[in-house]
Enzyme design. Structure first.
Site, PDB file in Angstrom:
ATOM      1  N   GLN A   1      -5.720  -0.907  -6.019  1.00  0.00           N
ATOM      2  CA  GLN A   1      -5.885   0.139  -5.836  1.00  0.00           C
ATOM      3  C   GLN A   1      -4.855   1.226  -4.989  1.00  0.00           C
ATOM      4  O   GLN A   1      -4.061   0.423  -4.067  1.00  0.00           O
ATOM      5  CB  GLN A   1      -7.043   0.227  -4.508  1.00  0.00           C
ATOM      6  CG  GLN A   1      -7.929   1.415  -3.817  1.00  0.00           C
ATOM      7  CD  GLN A   1      -8.892   0.842  -3.115  1.00  0.00           C
ATOM      8  OE1 GLN A   1     -10.133   1.317  -3.287  1.00  0.00           O
ATOM      9  NE2 GLN A   1      -8.628  -0.113  -2.166  1.00  0.00           N
TER      10      GLN A   1
ATOM     11  N   ARG B   1       0.693  -1.169  -0.001  1.00  0.00           N
ATOM     12  CA  ARG B   1       0.177  -0.039   0.181  1.00  0.00           C
ATOM     13  C   ARG B   1       0.844   1.254   0.143  1.00  0.00           C
ATOM     14  O   ARG B   1       0.634   2.304  -0.725  1.00  0.00           O
ATOM     15  CB  ARG B   1      -0.904   0.084   1.212  1.00  0.00           C
ATOM     16  CG  ARG B   1      -2.152  -0.952   1.171  1.00  0.00           C
ATOM     17  CD  ARG B   1      -2.915  -1.126   2.327  1.00  0.00           C
ATOM     18  NE  ARG B   1      -3.629   0.097   2.335  1.00  0.00           N
ATOM     19  CZ  ARG B   1      -4.369   0.722   3.298  1.00  0.00           C
ATOM     20  NH1 ARG B   1      -4.576  -0.227   4.480  1.00  0.00           N
ATOM     21  NH2 ARG B   1      -4.974   1.819   3.586  1.00  0.00           N
TER      22      ARG B   1
ATOM     23  N   HIS C   1     -15.637  -1.142   4.848  1.00  0.00           N
ATOM     24  CA  HIS C   1     -15.418  -0.658   3.384  1.00  0.00           C
ATOM     25  C   HIS C   1     -14.209  -1.364   3.098  1.00  0.00           C
ATOM     26  O   HIS C   1     -14.117  -1.810   1.770  1.00  0.00           O
ATOM     27  CB  HIS C   1     -15.008   0.744   3.711  1.00  0.00           C
ATOM     28  CG  HIS C   1     -14.999   1.637   2.690  1.00  0.00           C
ATOM     29  ND1 HIS C   1     -15.908   2.038   1.847  1.00  0.00           N
ATOM     30  CD2 HIS C   1     -13.922   2.451   2.010  1.00  0.00           C
ATOM     31  CE1 HIS C   1     -15.616   2.830   0.770  1.00  0.00           C
ATOM     32  NE2 HIS C   1     -14.444   3.020   0.943  1.00  0.00           N
TER      33      HIS C   1
ATOM     34  N   TYR D   1      -9.659   9.660  -8.785  1.00  0.00           N
ATOM     35  CA  TYR D   1     -10.549  10.779  -8.213  1.00  0.00           C
ATOM     36  C   TYR D   1     -10.363  11.297  -6.747  1.00  0.00           C
ATOM     37  O   TYR D   1      -9.895  10.163  -5.864  1.00  0.00           O
ATOM     38  CB  TYR D   1     -12.237  10.163  -8.064  1.00  0.00           C
ATOM     39  CG  TYR D   1     -12.511   9.026  -7.360  1.00  0.00           C
ATOM     40  CD1 TYR D   1     -12.728   8.947  -6.165  1.00  0.00           C
ATOM     41  CD2 TYR D   1     -12.164   7.540  -7.894  1.00  0.00           C
ATOM     42  CE1 TYR D   1     -12.971   7.836  -5.186  1.00  0.00           C
ATOM     43  CE2 TYR D   1     -12.455   6.340  -7.023  1.00  0.00           C
ATOM     44  CZ  TYR D   1     -12.967   6.527  -5.888  1.00  0.00           C
ATOM     45  OH  TYR D   1     -13.117   5.450  -4.992  1.00  0.00           O
ATOM     46  N   PRO D   2     -10.446  12.333  -6.326  1.00  0.00           N
ATOM     47  CA  PRO D   2     -10.350  12.836  -5.207  1.00  0.00           C
ATOM     48  C   PRO D   2     -11.573  12.544  -4.113  1.00  0.00           C
ATOM     49  O   PRO D   2     -12.637  12.379  -4.790  1.00  0.00           O
ATOM     50  CB  PRO D   2     -10.157  14.434  -5.198  1.00  0.00           C
ATOM     51  CG  PRO D   2     -10.615  14.702  -6.534  1.00  0.00           C
ATOM     52  CD  PRO D   2     -10.863  13.352  -7.494  1.00  0.00           C
ATOM     53  N   MET D   3     -11.431  12.505  -2.760  1.00  0.00           N
ATOM     54  CA  MET D   3     -12.738  12.472  -2.004  1.00  0.00           C
ATOM     55  C   MET D   3     -12.268  13.009  -0.740  1.00  0.00           C
ATOM     56  O   MET D   3     -11.117  13.232  -0.445  1.00  0.00           O
ATOM     57  CB  MET D   3     -13.119  11.082  -1.857  1.00  0.00           C
ATOM     58  CG  MET D   3     -12.122  10.112  -1.346  1.00  0.00           C
ATOM     59  SD  MET D   3     -12.758   8.644  -0.955  1.00  0.00           S
ATOM     60  CE  MET D   3     -13.866   9.029   0.583  1.00  0.00           C
TER      61      MET D   3
ATOM     62  N   SER E   1     -19.022   5.355   3.186  1.00  0.00           N
ATOM     63  CA  SER E   1     -19.363   6.052   1.832  1.00  0.00           C
ATOM     64  C   SER E   1     -20.619   6.522   1.671  1.00  0.00           C
ATOM     65  O   SER E   1     -20.941   7.998   1.664  1.00  0.00           O
ATOM     66  CB  SER E   1     -19.283   5.435   0.563  1.00  0.00           C
ATOM     67  OG  SER E   1     -17.598   5.077   0.379  1.00  0.00           O
TER      68      SER E   1
ATOM     69  N   LYS F   1     -14.237  12.948   3.490  1.00  0.00           N
ATOM     70  CA  LYS F   1     -15.359  12.849   4.505  1.00  0.00           C
ATOM     71  C   LYS F   1     -15.974  14.072   4.626  1.00  0.00           C
ATOM     72  O   LYS F   1     -15.542  15.162   5.021  1.00  0.00           O
ATOM     73  CB  LYS F   1     -14.671  12.150   5.578  1.00  0.00           C
ATOM     74  CG  LYS F   1     -13.897  10.854   5.564  1.00  0.00           C
ATOM     75  CD  LYS F   1     -14.695  10.064   4.886  1.00  0.00           C
ATOM     76  CE  LYS F   1     -14.196   8.450   4.971  1.00  0.00           C
ATOM     77  NZ  LYS F   1     -14.916   7.414   4.355  1.00  0.00           N
TER      78      LYS F   1
END
Length: 293
Positions: free
Chosen positions: A232, A177, A219, A192-194, A270, A196
């Protein structure tokens, strides 16, 4: 890097505490639109690419790249990739992963000097660092602190957090990771950005640590069902960008992006607490292929 230190004025395990984190490589996503109306100065039109070796040389900081493909260092020193975007108002995405922020800056400056860059108009960039959030460990350490009458951030907590972080960092799964290998046989890319959500009654950052730990575990289990189909890369951007995380996905079949993201949207983490930015999807290739030169 070491685990992020945390402090708190409360000693309850059910309070909201920042999760301990591990960081690895710095990451830069650069997104451009190609201006094909420009000329070379002699009246000729078209984008003139000096060869994929130029991109490899810039990625490898003058000379460490392979002559066999369009990528640069794919080992302990990081790597870069070029992506031809599809279905976007932009045309090109460059992704760079390097051990230090200074090396990211060097790549950025080196690319800026390339003659073909005059055809590329920047539309977006995202700076971040590969991250592993230790939610479960944070919740466990907070509970242990409460049981001994201490608090999150005290000397015993910090010592225990450092020890657990060192153990986690040596784990092969965590290593993948933090220092992800360039995917093989997975040419399709989705980035993509995200962030919370932070709204009254729906604020991720006021949730108890153990609640966030539970939701992030669920998740993560959704993502693991796509092991072997989707690779990922999660990068943290708090303090670097307006968005808080970046998600970069690789797959052999682009439909797996749709299936994975659809399933994850139904996870509580999410469905109730995630905000998403624009999605950039395309196919990786050599610089010449991506720029259409």
């Amino acid at each position: 890097m070491t685990a992020t230190s945390t402090t708190s004025n409360t000693n309850t395990a059910s309070a909201a505490h920042p999760p301990e984190t591990l960081e690895g490589w710095y990451a830069l996503h650069q997104i451009y639109r190609i201006d094909r109306t420009r000329t070379d100065g002699d009246g000729s039109e078209g984008l003139s690419v000096e060869g994929s070796a130029v991109f490899r040389t810039a990625d490898a900081l003058e000379g460490s790249g392979s002559e066999e493909d369009g990528s640069a260092r794919n080992g302990r020193d990081g790597w870069s990739e070029a992506v031809a975007l599809i279905g976007s108002s932009s045309d090109v995405m460059f992704m760079h992963f390097r051990p230090t922020l200074d090396e990211i800056g060097a790549v950025q400056r080196d690319l800026a000097r390339r003659s073909w860059m005059k055809w590329l108009i920047p539309t977006y960039s995202f700076l971040s660092v590969t991250e592993a959030g230790l939610y479960h460990i944070t919740a466990k350490l907070a509970k242990e602190a409460e049981e001994r009458g201490g608090k999150v951030g005290d000397r015993e907590y910090v010592a225990a957090a450092k020890a657990r972080a060192a153990t986690e960092r040596s784990n092969a799964f965590i290593q993948k990771r933090l220092y992800p290998a360039k995917p093989e046989s997975m040419p399709y890319v989705s980035f993509y950005p995200m962030s919370k959500r932070r709204q009254a009654g729906q604020n991720w950052y006021t949730l108890p640590t153990d609640e966030r730990s539970r939701m992030m575990y669920e998740h993560g289990m959704t993502g693991r069902r796509y092991a072997g189909k989707v690779q990922q890369i999660i990068t943290g951007a708090i303090g670097f960008d307006a968005w808080e995380w970046g998600v970069t996905l690789f797959a052999a079949d682009p439909l797996d992006f749709k299936k994975l993201v659809s399933e994850m949207r139904f996870d509580e983490a999410s469905a109730a607490y995630a905000e998403f930015g624009q999605f950039y999807v395309g196919r990786a290739g050599t610089l010449a292929e991506v720029l259409g030169g």
